[in-house]
Design an enzyme around this catalytic site. Structure first.
Site, PDB file in Angstrom:
ATOM      1  N   ASP A   1       0.822  -1.200   0.000  1.00 14.80           N
ATOM      2  CA  ASP A   1       0.000   0.000   0.000  1.00 14.80           C
ATOM      3  C   ASP A   1       0.864   1.261   0.000  1.00 14.80           C
ATOM      4  O   ASP A   1       1.873   1.335   0.711  1.00 14.80           O
ATOM      5  CB  ASP A   1      -0.895  -0.030   1.247  1.00 14.80           C
TER       6      ASP A   1
ATOM      7  N   GLU B   1       1.901  -0.158  -4.888  1.00 16.26           N
ATOM      8  CA  GLU B   1       0.926   0.870  -5.271  1.00 16.26           C
ATOM      9  C   GLU B   1       1.663   2.190  -5.415  1.00 16.26           C
ATOM     10  O   GLU B   1       2.175   2.744  -4.439  1.00 16.26           O
ATOM     11  CB  GLU B   1      -0.172   1.002  -4.230  1.00 16.26           C
TER      12      GLU B   1
END
Length: 537
Positions: free
Chosen positions: A210, A273
């Site tokens: 993330d 990401e």
């Protein structure tokens, strides 16, 4: 250089399927379930469905212990399962079932921030002398006694919250209850790397990392400059240019260390990401001598105009850039933070987009429900739960609830997602009685079966997986054509982005393997409006 399929790793040759656990399947036989929220036993029960799709890996959005203020992206314990989803035994059973089916399991890893409920942050709050104080990012007030600088939260408002007990501010690029970890502290890095080892020892094959490009901040803590392109109504976070909070040089070093941990185990991978331009994105792959992420997520099909010329230009330049530095491409059309692509691009272009995603050179990532054509759901204000939307009511696009609604399995109450007497955590789409897996299983011409034919073609024609990519001049500004070639086999993909019939007989001819119109056009037949066609030449 062509890659034979045998040379490719599973994360290069396969399709990654993203599951948002809250919305996939609520299992009524679990004590914590039958509550309108999906769980691990529900996912395990549906793994044969994933196998039937022809995908290679299941990526699970966060399932760790969390107060769920940001639905799992606020982790209170990285090495346990939130009771909402089950327990470690349920997770182990899921991994065993997946591996038995030949599927890989990927987890969401959230290294930038923890929950404020995490024991580390609770210890940090005990005072400036706490041994965990420097595990987070703290600053004294600015010269005026207020905020340390003008940094913004992704969810609106400042990225700083005052700890009144100590008089210092702590950094949070998301909710105030999601304090940023201080990755400059080697103890933080060591603890977070142990998290990776914990899950890999339990059989996890890979990680989606993330907001990996946010790990470091500029040490000077300077104000970020105003973004001249920002306009009222856009999210507040975009009002400044993030030159001091994103893509810092130190982040690259932290990721190299992270990669070294993954390389302690066989055949593991991570995808990062990263929302950055290609020239900043691809360096996150690292070099052969100093590797970083295996796949820097490429979101540009989501971010760029949906026009044949624009998509071709990007596909050409991106593929060439990947070749130049020796990294493997990847492609995405949607996820839990972005509008569903059928809603974004329109129903007419849905199969064109699906075909593009599964035939370009590189690893495709598919978002749950996109294979049956799920669309965004209009969420009434009183049912909204996403903090990004609730905190920014003046920015209608901020909420991510519309793309996170429950999976539509059948026409029964609650679409087979949860028991009829439960209330799903988000409202169901109004079309679930007709747009669902069961109905589409029975319809040979359905979106689901179209998706399956595409994945079968990937298995039957290695050129679509390991072959070279080369775009072709179609002679029409609204048609994107390209070839995939491998060991003498050539497969041509024709995509009509427009509303007009196009003659491509001078461009490509051959046996029709697939048409989005569910028929078999003859060689040289005109390409119909909004048609995708795959030819074996």
């Amino acid at each position: 250089m062509t890659d034979t399929v045998e040379q490719l790793k599973w994360w290069q040759s396969g399709i990654i399927y993203q599951i948002y656990p809250r919305s996939f399947q609520d299992s009524a036989d679990q004590d914590a379930s039958g509550d309108g929220v999906g769980d691990l036993r529900g996912i395990t029960a549906r793994l044969p469905y994933l196998k039937s799709l022809g995908v290679q890996a299941a990526w699970l959005s966060p399932i760790f212990t969390s107060p769920m203020r940001d639905f799992g992206y606020d982790v209170a314990d990285y090495c346990d399962i939130d009771p909402l989803f089950g327990d470690l035994a349920d997770f182990d059973a899921l991994v065993e079932e997946a591996h038995g089916l030949g599927l890989k399991v990927m987890l969401d890893y959230v290294p930038n921030h923890t929950s404020s409920d995490h024991a580390w942050f609770q210890e940090a709050l005990t005072g400036k002398g706490s041994e965990k104080r420097d595990w987070y990012v703290w600053r004294d007030p600015g010269p005026d006694g207020g905020l340390p600088n003008n940094w913004k939260s992704f969810f609106g408002g400042p990225a700083w919250t005052l700890d009144e007990a100590s008089g210092q501010y702590y950094l949070h690029q998301f909710l105030p209850t999601q304090p940023d970890l201080n990755w400059r502290n080697p103890d933080v890095r060591a603890a977070m790397f142990e998290v990776l080892r914990f899950w890999m020892r339990r059989g996890v094959d890979g990680f989606r990392v993330d907001v990996i490009w946010l790990l470091a901040e500029d040490e000077r803590f300077l104000d970020e400059p105003a973004n001249p392109e920002w306009t009222p109504g856009d999210i507040e976070h975009n009002s400044v240019s993030h030159i001091y909070t994103q893509d810092q040089p130190e982040t690259h070093q932290y990721i190299r260390e992270m990669r070294a941990v993954l390389d302690e185990f066989d055949d593991r991978m991570m995808v990062g990401e990263i929302y950055l331009p290609v020239e900043q994105l691809l360096p996150y792959a690292g070099t052969p001598e100093a590797p970083m992420v295996h796949l820097p997520f490429n979101f540009h099909l989501i971010l760029r105009p949906w026009q044949a010329a624009a998509v071709r230009e990007f596909a050409d330049s991106y593929d060439a850039a990947c070749r130049k530095i020796g990294t493997w491409p990847n492609w995405v059309l949607g996820n839990h933070d972005q509008r569903r692509f059928k809603s974004r691009l329109g129903a007419a272009q849905y199969r064109v987009a699906q075909t593009l995603l599964l035939t370009l050179r590189g690893t495709p990532t598919v978002y749950y429900g996109d294979e049956i054509g799920m669309q965004d759901v209009d969420i009434p204000r009183d049912r909204m739960v996403d903090p990004a939307g609730l905190q920014q009511p003046d920015a209608p696009a901020a909420s991510r609830d519309p793309e996170r609604t429950p999976m539509q399995w059948d026409a029964s109450p609650n679409a087979g997602f949860s028991a009829a007497d439960t209330t799903p955590w988000l409202p169901l789409a109004g079309d679930f009685a007709t747009v669902n897996v069961q109905a589409q299983e029975a319809d040979p011409q359905s979106d689901l079966n179209y998706f399956r034919v595409l994945t079968q073609l990937r298995q039957q024609h290695p050129a679509l997986v390991g072959g070279d990519y080369q775009s072709v001049d179609s002679g029409h500004k609204d048609v994107f054509a390209f070839r995939r070639t491998l060991d003498g086999q050539s497969v041509t993909v024709l995509l009509n982005f427009g509303a007009h019939e196009r003659d491509l007989s001078e461009v490509a001819a051959g046996q029709s393997l697939l048409s989005s119109f569910n028929d078999q056009p003859s060689s040289g037949a005109k390409l119909r409006p909004n048609e995708a066609r795959i030819l074996l030449e």
